[in-house]
Design a protein around this motif. Structure first.
Motif, short mmCIF file in Angstrom:
data_model
loop_
_atom_site.label_atom_id
_atom_site.label_comp_id
_atom_site.label_asym_id
_atom_site.label_seq_id
_atom_site.Cartn_x
_atom_site.Cartn_y
_atom_site.Cartn_z
N ASP A 23 0.82 -1.21 0.00
CA ASP A 23 0.00 0.00 0.00
C ASP A 23 0.86 1.26 0.00
O ASP A 23 1.70 1.46 0.88
CB ASP A 23 -0.92 0.01 1.22
N GLY A 24 0.64 2.11 -1.03
CA GLY A 24 1.39 3.34 -1.14
C GLY A 24 2.74 3.19 -1.79
O GLY A 24 3.38 4.19 -2.13
N THR A 25 3.18 1.95 -1.96
CA THR A 25 4.50 1.68 -2.55
C THR A 25 4.35 1.08 -3.94
O THR A 25 4.82 1.65 -4.92
CB THR A 25 5.32 0.73 -1.65
N LEU A 26 3.67 -0.04 -4.03
CA LEU A 26 3.40 -0.64 -5.34
C LEU A 26 2.26 0.06 -6.05
O LEU A 26 2.19 0.05 -7.28
CB LEU A 26 3.06 -2.12 -5.18
N GLY A 27 1.37 0.66 -5.28
CA GLY A 27 0.23 1.31 -5.91
C GLY A 27 -0.53 2.21 -4.97
O GLY A 27 -0.20 2.32 -3.78
N SER A 28 -1.55 2.85 -5.49
CA SER A 28 -2.37 3.78 -4.71
C SER A 28 -3.49 3.01 -4.00
O SER A 28 -4.68 3.22 -4.25
CB SER A 28 -2.96 4.86 -5.61
N THR A 29 -3.09 2.11 -3.14
CA THR A 29 -4.03 1.26 -2.42
C THR A 29 -3.84 1.46 -0.92
O THR A 29 -2.81 1.96 -0.47
CB THR A 29 -3.80 -0.22 -2.75
N ASN A 30 -4.83 1.05 -0.16
CA ASN A 30 -4.70 0.99 1.29
C ASN A 30 -5.72 0.00 1.83
O ASN A 30 -6.65 -0.40 1.11
CB ASN A 30 -4.86 2.37 1.94
N VAL A 31 -5.57 -0.40 3.07
CA VAL A 31 -6.42 -1.46 3.62
C VAL A 31 -7.87 -1.01 3.74
O VAL A 31 -8.79 -1.83 3.64
CB VAL A 31 -5.89 -1.94 4.99
N VAL A 32 -8.10 0.29 3.93
CA VAL A 32 -9.47 0.79 4.04
C VAL A 32 -10.17 0.69 2.69
O VAL A 32 -11.32 0.24 2.59
CB VAL A 32 -9.47 2.25 4.55
N ARG A 33 -9.49 1.10 1.63
CA ARG A 33 -10.08 1.05 0.29
C ARG A 33 -10.39 -0.40 -0.11
O ARG A 33 -11.44 -0.68 -0.70
CB ARG A 33 -9.13 1.69 -0.72
N ALA A 34 -9.47 -1.31 0.21
CA ALA A 34 -9.70 -2.73 -0.12
C ALA A 34 -10.90 -3.27 0.63
O ALA A 34 -11.72 -4.02 0.08
CB ALA A 34 -8.45 -3.54 0.20
N TYR A 35 -11.03 -2.89 1.89
CA TYR A 35 -12.18 -3.34 2.69
C TYR A 35 -13.49 -2.84 2.10
O TYR A 35 -14.46 -3.60 1.97
CB TYR A 35 -12.02 -2.86 4.13
N GLN A 40 -18.59 -3.83 -0.86
CA GLN A 40 -19.55 -3.33 -1.84
C GLN A 40 -19.75 -4.28 -3.03
O GLN A 40 -20.52 -3.97 -3.93
CB GLN A 40 -19.10 -1.96 -2.33
N GLN A 41 -19.09 -5.43 -3.00
CA GLN A 41 -19.24 -6.35 -4.12
C GLN A 41 -20.69 -6.84 -4.21
O GLN A 41 -21.32 -7.18 -3.22
CB GLN A 41 -18.30 -7.55 -3.97
N ARG A 99 -9.57 -6.50 -11.50
CA ARG A 99 -10.57 -5.46 -11.27
C ARG A 99 -10.13 -4.45 -10.21
O ARG A 99 -10.29 -3.24 -10.39
CB ARG A 99 -11.89 -6.10 -10.83
N TYR A 100 -9.55 -4.92 -9.10
CA TYR A 100 -9.18 -4.01 -8.02
C TYR A 100 -7.69 -3.65 -8.06
O TYR A 100 -7.34 -2.46 -8.03
CB TYR A 100 -9.52 -4.63 -6.66
N TRP A 101 -6.81 -4.64 -8.12
CA TRP A 101 -5.38 -4.37 -7.97
C TRP A 101 -4.75 -3.74 -9.21
O TRP A 101 -4.04 -2.74 -9.10
CB TRP A 101 -4.64 -5.67 -7.61
#
Length: 235
Positions: A23-35, A40-41, A99-101
Motif C-alpha cells: 500500500d502506497g508503494t506498489l500502488g495507490s491502495t490501502n487497507v481501508v479502500r480494499a475493505y 460493496q461487491q 478489477r481491483y489491484w
C-alpha cells in the motif's frame, strides 16, 4: 505463500531479493479502500453509496489512530472483518487481481519489480494487510513469497482478530528475516521498498533500502541516512 522460480547462482551468504511493501508503494491502495471494495461487491450503486456513507465518518479516526500507532490501527481496523464468511472474502479475491489491484498499481513500480526479477532476485511482497486480500496480487505478480497478516478464522468466519497480532514495525522486520532464512536470501545484498516511517525497521533489514513516495518523517530519515528516494505515480 512460496512459488519456486529459477534464479541466479547464490552468493556465499544466499540469494539477493527485492522486498516490496504494497500500500502506497506498489500502488495507490490501502487497507481501508480494499475493505470497502470487498464490502460493496454485488451491491447496487445506491446500496454502495449507503454503505460508504455509514463508513466514511470512521475514516478520520482511523487516520489519527494510524498516525499514533500503526499496530493499534491494525488491531482496531481489522476488527471490521469480524463475522465475514471466509468464502465471501475468497469470492471477492477471485476477481480482485484485474478489477481491483491492476488499475491501482504504479507503472514504475511494476517496471522496477521486473528489473529485479530479470536480475535473478527473489521477489517478496510484505504487507500489514491480511493474506486473503493480498493473495490475488501476489499470484498476478507471480512473486516468490507473500508475507502478510493472517486473519483468525473460526467456524468458517473471520473473528476480526489477527493470528500472532499485527504485522508492523519490528514484527514486520522479524517476519522478513524469517522469510530470508526460509528462501536462502542474503539480506545485505537485497533491496526493500516502502513509503511509511512505520516501515523503517523493515528498510533497515537490507543493504539497499529505498523510500518510495515517502511520508514526511521517512523522507527526512532517508535523507539523513543516505537512502535512495523514489517517487512513483500513475501516468
Amino acid at each position: 505463500m512460496l512459488n519456486e522460480r529459477s534464479s541466479e547462482q547464490p552468493t556465499a551468504n544466499g540469494l539477493p531479493a527485492s522486498f516490496f511493501d504494497v500500500d502506497g508503494t506498489l500502488g495507490s491502495t490501502n487497507v481501508v479502500r480494499a475493505y470497502l471494495d470487498f464490502r460493496q461487491q454485488g451491491y447496487s450503486l445506491l446500496q454502495r453509496w449507503a454503505q460508504a456513507t455509514l463508513f466514511l465518518p470512521k475514516v478520520p479516526y482511523y487516520i489519527i489512530l494510524d498516525a499514533l500507532s500503526r499496530e493499534r490501527f491494525c488491531e482496531v481496523f481489522f476488527h471490521s472483518y469480524a463475522e465475514v464468511h471466509k468464502s465471501d472474502l475468497e469470492r471477492w479475491a477471485s476477481g480482485a487481481a484485474q478489477r481491483y489491484w491492476h488499475p491501482r498499481l504504479f507503472p514504475e513500480a511494476l517496471l522496477q519489480l521486473e528489473r529485479h526479477r530479470a536480475q535473478g532476485h527473489r521477489i517478496v511482497l510484505v504487507s500489514g494487510g491480511i493474506e486473503p486480500v493480498l493473495k490475488p496480487l501476489a499470484e498476478m505478480l507471480a512473486v516468490d513469497a507473500l508475507i502478510a497478516a493472517q486473519p483468525e478464522v473460526e467456524d468458517a468466519r473471520l473473528t476480526g482478530r489477527l493470528v500472532d497480532g499485527p504485522l508492523s514495525g519490528k514484527r514486520k522486520a522479524e517476519a522478513m528475516h524469517r522469510a530470508g532464512d526460509s528462501l536462502g536470501i542474503d539480506l545485505e545484498q537485497s533491496y526493500a521498498y516502502a513509503d511509511s516511517y512505520a516501515d523503517r525497521e523493515f528498510l533497515e533489514c537490507v543493504g539497499h533500502p529505498v523510500a518510495v513516495n515517502p511520508d514526511r518523517r521517512l523522507r527526512k530519515e532517508a535523507k539523513r541516512r543516505g537512502w535512495s528516494i523514489r517517487n512513483w505515480r500513475h501516468r
